[in-house]
Design a protein around this motif. Sequence first.
Motif, mmCIF file in Angstrom:
data_model
loop_
_atom_site.group_PDB
_atom_site.id
_atom_site.type_symbol
_atom_site.label_atom_id
_atom_site.label_comp_id
_atom_site.label_asym_id
_atom_site.label_seq_id
_atom_site.Cartn_x
_atom_site.Cartn_y
_atom_site.Cartn_z
ATOM 1 N N ALA A 18 50.323 45.074 44.086
ATOM 2 C CA ALA A 18 51.366 44.103 43.767
ATOM 3 C C ALA A 18 52.447 44.038 44.845
ATOM 4 O O ALA A 18 53.063 42.993 45.036
ATOM 5 C CB ALA A 18 51.998 44.430 42.420
ATOM 6 N N ASN A 19 52.691 45.143 45.555
ATOM 7 C CA ASN A 19 53.737 45.142 46.586
ATOM 8 C C ASN A 19 53.405 44.208 47.737
ATOM 9 O O ASN A 19 54.281 43.512 48.243
ATOM 10 C CB ASN A 19 53.949 46.558 47.118
ATOM 11 C CG ASN A 19 54.537 47.470 46.076
ATOM 12 O OD1 ASN A 19 55.244 47.016 45.184
ATOM 13 N ND2 ASN A 19 54.229 48.739 46.162
ATOM 14 N N SER A 20 52.164 44.192 48.168
ATOM 15 C CA SER A 20 51.781 43.331 49.300
ATOM 16 C C SER A 20 51.064 42.069 48.834
ATOM 17 O O SER A 20 50.584 41.295 49.659
ATOM 18 C CB SER A 20 50.901 44.100 50.281
ATOM 19 O OG SER A 20 49.710 44.503 49.654
ATOM 20 N N HIS A 21 50.966 41.851 47.513
ATOM 21 C CA HIS A 21 50.307 40.672 46.938
ATOM 22 C C HIS A 21 48.844 40.585 47.351
ATOM 23 O O HIS A 21 48.307 39.493 47.533
ATOM 24 C CB HIS A 21 51.034 39.378 47.331
ATOM 25 C CG HIS A 21 52.456 39.342 46.907
ATOM 26 N ND1 HIS A 21 52.834 39.002 45.637
ATOM 27 C CD2 HIS A 21 53.602 39.634 47.563
ATOM 28 C CE1 HIS A 21 54.145 39.068 45.536
ATOM 29 N NE2 HIS A 21 54.643 39.463 46.699
ATOM 30 N N LYS A 22 48.197 41.715 47.488
ATOM 31 C CA LYS A 22 46.802 41.754 47.920
ATOM 32 C C LYS A 22 45.898 42.134 46.757
ATOM 33 O O LYS A 22 46.184 43.072 46.018
ATOM 34 C CB LYS A 22 46.638 42.773 49.052
ATOM 35 C CG LYS A 22 45.259 42.805 49.651
ATOM 36 C CD LYS A 22 45.221 43.743 50.851
ATOM 37 C CE LYS A 22 43.888 43.695 51.555
ATOM 38 N NZ LYS A 22 43.869 44.553 52.741
ATOM 39 N N VAL A 23 44.810 41.379 46.606
ATOM 40 C CA VAL A 23 43.824 41.636 45.571
ATOM 41 C C VAL A 23 42.467 41.782 46.250
ATOM 42 O O VAL A 23 42.073 40.916 47.032
ATOM 43 C CB VAL A 23 43.784 40.486 44.536
ATOM 44 C CG1 VAL A 23 42.707 40.729 43.500
ATOM 45 C CG2 VAL A 23 45.133 40.314 43.880
ATOM 46 N N VAL A 24 41.769 42.881 45.958
ATOM 47 C CA VAL A 24 40.444 43.117 46.524
ATOM 48 C C VAL A 24 39.435 43.080 45.381
ATOM 49 O O VAL A 24 39.543 43.841 44.420
ATOM 50 C CB VAL A 24 40.373 44.477 47.257
ATOM 51 C CG1 VAL A 24 38.990 44.698 47.829
ATOM 52 C CG2 VAL A 24 41.427 44.543 48.350
ATOM 53 N N VAL A 25 38.470 42.148 45.489
ATOM 54 C CA VAL A 25 37.461 41.964 44.455
ATOM 55 C C VAL A 25 36.112 42.360 45.044
ATOM 56 O O VAL A 25 35.716 41.863 46.099
ATOM 57 C CB VAL A 25 37.416 40.501 43.975
ATOM 58 C CG1 VAL A 25 36.382 40.327 42.886
ATOM 59 C CG2 VAL A 25 38.781 40.050 43.486
ATOM 60 N N THR A 26 35.403 43.246 44.362
ATOM 61 C CA THR A 26 34.086 43.690 44.802
ATOM 62 C C THR A 26 33.053 43.277 43.768
ATOM 63 O O THR A 26 33.269 43.459 42.568
ATOM 64 C CB THR A 26 34.060 45.224 44.969
ATOM 65 O OG1 THR A 26 35.129 45.601 45.831
ATOM 66 C CG2 THR A 26 32.753 45.689 45.569
ATOM 67 N N GLY A 27 31.948 42.696 44.249
ATOM 68 C CA GLY A 27 30.895 42.285 43.333
ATOM 69 C C GLY A 27 29.930 41.320 43.981
ATOM 70 O O GLY A 27 29.880 41.178 45.206
ATOM 71 N N TYR A 28 29.167 40.650 43.131
ATOM 72 C CA TYR A 28 28.136 39.738 43.602
ATOM 73 C C TYR A 28 28.523 38.266 43.467
ATOM 74 O O TYR A 28 27.726 37.396 43.771
ATOM 75 C CB TYR A 28 26.834 39.991 42.833
ATOM 76 C CG TYR A 28 26.279 41.366 43.097
ATOM 77 C CD1 TYR A 28 25.599 41.636 44.273
ATOM 78 C CD2 TYR A 28 26.463 42.396 42.183
ATOM 79 C CE1 TYR A 28 25.098 42.901 44.532
ATOM 80 C CE2 TYR A 28 25.960 43.661 42.430
ATOM 81 C CZ TYR A 28 25.278 43.904 43.609
ATOM 82 O OH TYR A 28 24.791 45.159 43.860
ATOM 83 N N ALA A 29 29.716 37.976 43.013
ATOM 84 C CA ALA A 29 30.168 36.591 42.852
ATOM 85 C C ALA A 29 30.517 35.994 44.213
ATOM 86 O O ALA A 29 30.959 36.705 45.123
ATOM 87 C CB ALA A 29 31.376 36.527 41.933
ATOM 88 N N HIS A 30 30.334 34.694 44.355
ATOM 89 C CA HIS A 30 30.642 34.009 45.608
ATOM 90 C C HIS A 30 32.152 33.939 45.806
ATOM 91 O O HIS A 30 32.904 33.738 44.848
ATOM 92 C CB HIS A 30 30.040 32.604 45.594
ATOM 93 C CG HIS A 30 30.047 31.948 46.932
ATOM 94 N ND1 HIS A 30 31.106 31.217 47.385
ATOM 95 C CD2 HIS A 30 29.128 31.943 47.923
ATOM 96 C CE1 HIS A 30 30.839 30.771 48.606
ATOM 97 N NE2 HIS A 30 29.636 31.199 48.952
ATOM 98 N N ARG A 31 32.595 34.088 47.051
ATOM 99 C CA ARG A 31 34.028 34.147 47.349
ATOM 100 C C ARG A 31 34.770 32.885 46.929
ATOM 101 O O ARG A 31 35.906 32.954 46.487
ATOM 102 C CB ARG A 31 34.258 34.466 48.825
ATOM 103 C CG ARG A 31 33.629 33.493 49.780
ATOM 104 C CD ARG A 31 33.730 33.931 51.229
ATOM 105 N NE ARG A 31 35.100 33.757 51.681
ATOM 106 C CZ ARG A 31 35.759 34.637 52.430
ATOM 107 N NH1 ARG A 31 35.178 35.705 52.854
ATOM 108 N NH2 ARG A 31 36.997 34.409 52.786
ATOM 109 N N ASN A 32 34.154 31.720 47.050
ATOM 110 C CA ASN A 32 34.826 30.478 46.652
ATOM 111 C C ASN A 32 34.994 30.396 45.136
ATOM 112 O O ASN A 32 35.996 29.868 44.646
ATOM 113 C CB ASN A 32 34.061 29.267 47.164
ATOM 114 C CG ASN A 32 34.159 29.125 48.666
ATOM 115 O OD1 ASN A 32 35.098 29.617 49.290
ATOM 116 N ND2 ASN A 32 33.179 28.485 49.276
#
Length: 91
Positions: free
Chosen positions: A35-49
């Motif tokens: 939350a401090n840097s407003h960064k979210v990292v998502v890991t998985g098989y879903a397409h980035r768009n």
Amino acid sequence: METVELKVDMVGIHEKRLRKCLSKLKGIEKVEVDANSHKVVVTGYAHRNKILKAVRRGGLKADFWSAQNELLSTYASASYGSLRFNNFNVF
């Protein structure tokens, strides 16, 4: 498996909404929120768009993370951390 990094404009109360939006997508393995840097990292098989579209559909302003965002968050935290006003720490 793909890792997608997003810059999401949010405050602490939006994290629950963000996780709810991403939980509806199939193929999401892990969601990490800084939350401090407003960064979210998502890991998985879903397409980035599809991940970006789901976050935006949830009402949050989001874009893909870039190197420029890394520099800006580092600069902002360094400059605000040392801000002083009449010898009193502001932050």
